[in-house]
Write a protein that holds these residues in place. Structure first.
Motif, PDB file in Angstrom:
ATOM      1  N   GLU A 148      61.905  18.409  58.947  1.00 50.60           N
ATOM      2  CA  GLU A 148      61.728  19.707  59.593  1.00 50.60           C
ATOM      3  C   GLU A 148      60.269  20.072  59.792  1.00 50.60           C
ATOM      4  N   ASN A 153      63.292  15.266  65.095  1.00 49.33           N
ATOM      5  CA  ASN A 153      64.641  15.239  65.660  1.00 49.33           C
ATOM      6  C   ASN A 153      65.689  15.021  64.574  1.00 49.33           C
ATOM      7  N   ILE A 155      67.712  17.158  62.763  1.00 47.81           N
ATOM      8  CA  ILE A 155      68.988  17.856  62.938  1.00 47.81           C
ATOM      9  C   ILE A 155      69.616  17.514  64.288  1.00 47.81           C
ATOM     10  N   GLU A 156      68.798  17.321  65.302  1.00 53.41           N
ATOM     11  CA  GLU A 156      69.328  16.876  66.587  1.00 53.41           C
ATOM     12  C   GLU A 156      70.078  15.561  66.434  1.00 53.41           C
ATOM     13  N   TYR A 159      73.500  16.068  64.544  1.00 50.11           N
ATOM     14  CA  TYR A 159      74.594  16.623  65.338  1.00 50.11           C
ATOM     15  C   TYR A 159      75.034  15.711  66.484  1.00 50.11           C
ATOM     16  N   ASN A 368      59.584  23.723  71.163  1.00 48.10           N
ATOM     17  CA  ASN A 368      60.874  24.295  70.787  1.00 48.10           C
ATOM     18  C   ASN A 368      61.043  25.586  71.560  1.00 48.10           C
ATOM     19  N   TYR A 405      65.718  25.646  61.995  1.00 44.84           N
ATOM     20  CA  TYR A 405      66.815  24.852  62.525  1.00 44.84           C
ATOM     21  C   TYR A 405      67.769  25.652  63.402  1.00 44.84           C
ATOM     22  N   ARG A 407      67.367  26.991  66.058  1.00 43.86           N
ATOM     23  CA  ARG A 407      67.198  26.630  67.474  1.00 43.86           C
ATOM     24  C   ARG A 407      68.110  25.486  67.904  1.00 43.86           C
ATOM     25  N   GLU A 408      68.525  24.673  66.947  1.00 43.57           N
ATOM     26  CA  GLU A 408      69.339  23.494  67.271  1.00 43.57           C
ATOM     27  C   GLU A 408      70.823  23.820  67.396  1.00 43.57           C
ATOM     28  N   ASN A 410      72.499  26.099  69.385  1.00 47.32           N
ATOM     29  CA  ASN A 410      73.061  26.552  70.666  1.00 47.32           C
ATOM     30  C   ASN A 410      73.766  27.897  70.566  1.00 47.32           C
TER      31      ASN A 410
END
Length: 457
Positions: A148, A153, A155-156, A159, A368, A405, A407-408, A410
Motif C-alpha cells: 500500500e 497494485n 489490492i487491484e 480483486y 489515484n 484502499y 479507491r479500489e 468502486n
C-alpha cells in the motif's frame, strides 16, 4: 451486552501479535520471484496469515500481493482492508523503530499506527465473531495488502481473482467517515542541464512523505562558499562545513505525511532555497532551478500555477518528496493531492508546459483518481450506526488528502478509523510513530461492531 465489547478480552493477544508484526521491517523493496514487494513485505503477509491460521480462521495468500482471513457463511462478502507494509523508519527515533515500546499509555513502533495496529485489531475481530458463533448473512473478510505504501497494485491484483464485496471499509484514516478522498498524482521531473556546482544532493526516502533531512555537496567560488557559510552560521537547522570534496551542507526539517505537508518542514526545499540565494542558474542546474522557481517552500502549488480548491474536499497540496542529484540523471519527485472535482490530466498538462522551458521531462508515475461516496448510502448509514453504538454519538463525514484502499472498491467502501479527531499528532510516516492504547481499544470496539453489522444486516 453490546456486541462490540466482545473484543475486550483479546487485548493482550492483540498486543503480542502487534509486537510480532512490528518486528518485521516490511518496507517495500525490489521484487523477487514470487515476492512482488520484496522479502520483508512477503514475510509480514505470510506471518499474519499464519497467525490467522492458528486462530482457526480460513486464509488465502494471493501471490504475496495480498491475502485474507475470512469467517462466516453466505454468497456475499463484506471486507475490511488493511495493510502490513510500512514506510522506511527514517532517522531521529527515541526508541528502536521495529520494536514495540510502551510508555505513558502509548505504544511506539513503525507500523503501530499505519497500519499494522489496525490490521491486528481487524484480525481479532474475526476471532471474536468466530468464538461467539455469530450466524452471518454474508462472509466477513479481512484483507491484508502488502504494497500500500508505494501505491502499488496489491489490492487491484487481489480483486482480479477474488470476489468484490458488497460493503467494505479500510481502517487507515480517521473517524468519522471519509467519503471523499482527493486525487493523488505523483510526478517525476528529470533531465535538463546538470548543475555545474552541486555535485550531490539527496533528500527523501519516499515521495509521499515530507523529507526531514537533505544534504548537498557544493563546489563553488571562495566568495560563494563564504556567503553560504555566513547564511548558515546562525541557523540551527542548516549546517555548512568545508571538506576536501567541497562544502557539505545539511538541512534538517520535520517529517510529515504528504497528505498534510503543511504539518511538516521540508528540508529539501529549505536547502534548495538556500543554494538559490548564492548560486547562478548554471550552477543550480535545471532540476534545482525549477524547484527554486516553481515549488519554493510552498505546499499549495501557487508558484507552479496549480493552486486550487473545492467545497467538498478543500485545497490542493503539493509535496516535494524526493531529490536526487549526482546519482545518475538529476530527478525530483512530487506528490500532489488534488480536489475531488479537479482533473489530474489538467494538472499534469500544466506541469509539462511550465517544466519544458527548463528542459525537463515531466512524467506521471502514478495516479489515484478521487473517491466520492454520497452520505446517504447504505454503507455510510451502517457505519454511522456502529460508531454511535459505541461512542454515543454519530460520526461526521469528511474529506481527506490521504489515499486509501477505498479507491479500489468502486463505490463499495470508505475509510473509517482508526484514529479520533481529538487525538494529537500520531506521527504517521514520521519518527516515533505511536498509538494511544486506550483509544485504540475504543477503535477495536467500533471495528468489531461495524464488522458484526456488515456480516449480519
Amino acid at each position: 451486552m453490546l456486541f462490540a465489547e466482545h473484543i475486550l478480552p483479546y487485548k493482550e493477544q492483540m498486543h503480542q501479535t502487534l509486537k510480532t508484526m512490528v518486528a518485521i521491517p516490511s518496507v517495500v523493496d525490489s521484487p523477487l520471484p514470487g515476492k512482488p514487494f520484496g522479502e520483508e513485505s512477503a514475510r509480514a503477509l505470510q506471518t499474519i496469515l499464519r497467525i490467522a491460521d492458528d486462530l482457526g480462521l480460513e486464509t488465502k495468500n494471493v501471490g504475496n500481493y495480498a491475502g485474507h482471513a475470512v469467517y462466516g457463511e453466505g454468497n456475499e462478502y463484506a471486507d475490511v482492508l488493511c495493510h502490513v507494509d510500512v514506510v522506511p523508519a527514517g532517522d531521529g527515533w527515541e526508541t528502536e523503530p521495529f520494536d514495540t515500546v510502551e510508555k505513558d499509555g502509548l505504544l511506539y513502533g513503525r507500523g503501530t499506527a499505519d497500519d499494522k495496529g489496525a490490521a491486528v485489531v481487524a484480525l481479532y475481530c474475526l476471532k471474536a465473531l468466530k468464538d461467539a458463533g455469530v450466524k452471518t448473512k454474508r462472509r466477513i473478510r479481512v484483507i491484508f495488502g502488502a504494497g500500500e505504501e508505494v501505491a502499488s497494485n496489491d489490492i487491484e491484483t487481489y480483486y482480479q481473482s477474488e470476489p468484490m464485496p458488497v460493503f467494505a471499509f479500510t481502517p487507515d484514516s480517521d473517524y468519522g467517515i471519509c467519503n471523499r478522498e482527493k486525487g493523488i498524482l505523483r510526478i517525476d521531473l528529470s533531465g535538463g542541464k546538470e548543475s555545474t556546482a552541486v555535485r550531490l544532493f539527496t533528500a527523501g526516502d519516499v515521495v509521499n512523505a515530507v523529507p526531514a533531512n537533505a544534504s548537498a555537496v557544493v563546489v563553488c567560488s571562495e566568495d560563494q562558499a563564504n556567503a553560504l557559510l555566513e547564511l548558515t552560521a546562525d541557523e540551527d537547522t542548516l549546517r555548512c562545513t568545508r571538506t576536501p570534496d567541497g562544502l557539505c551542507i545539511d538541512a534538517v526539517g520535520v517529517a510529515s505525511h504528504a497528505m498534510q505537508p503543511q504539518e511538516g518542514v521540508n528540508a529539501a526545499e529549505k536547502l534548495i532555497m538556500l543554494l538559490s540565494k548564492v548560486l547562478d542558474k548554471d550552477q543550480m542546474g535545471s532540476v534545482l532551478l525549477f524547484l527554486a522557481d516553481k515549488v519554493k517552500t510552498e505546499y499549495d502549488g501557487a508558484s507552479a500555477g496549480i493552486q486550487q480548491s473545492d467545497e467538498p474536499s478543500g485545497p490542493l497540496t503539493l509535496n516535494l518528496g524526493l531529490v536526487r542529484i549526482g546519482e545518475g540523471t538529476p530527478s525530483a519527485g512530487l506528490d500532489i493531492r488534488y480536489p475531488v472535482t479537479a482533473s489530474g490530466d489538467d494538472i499534469l498538462e500544466h506541469l509539462e508546459m511550465i517544466s519544458a522551458p527548463y528542459g525537463l521531462t515531466c512524467e506521471r508515475t502514478c495516479e489515484n483518481r478521487p473517491l466520492y461516496l454520497p452520505e446517504d448510502s447504505d454503507l455510510i448509514r451502517l457505519l454511522k450506526g456502529a460508531y454511535a453504538a459505541v461512542m454515543g454519538e454519530e460520526p461526521t463525514v469528511y474529506a481527506t488528502g490521504g489515499g486509501t484502499y477505498a479507491r479500489e472498491l468502486n463505490g463499495r467502501g470508505v475509510a473509517f478509523g482508526p484514529f479520533f479527531p481529538d487525538e494529537p499528532d500520531r506521527r504517521l510516516h514520521n519518527t516515533n510513530e505511536s498509538i494511544d492504547l486506550a483509544r485504540f481499544m475504543q477503535h477495536a470496539q467500533i471495528c468489531l461492531q461495524a464488522m458484526y453489522d456488515m456480516a449480519t444486516k
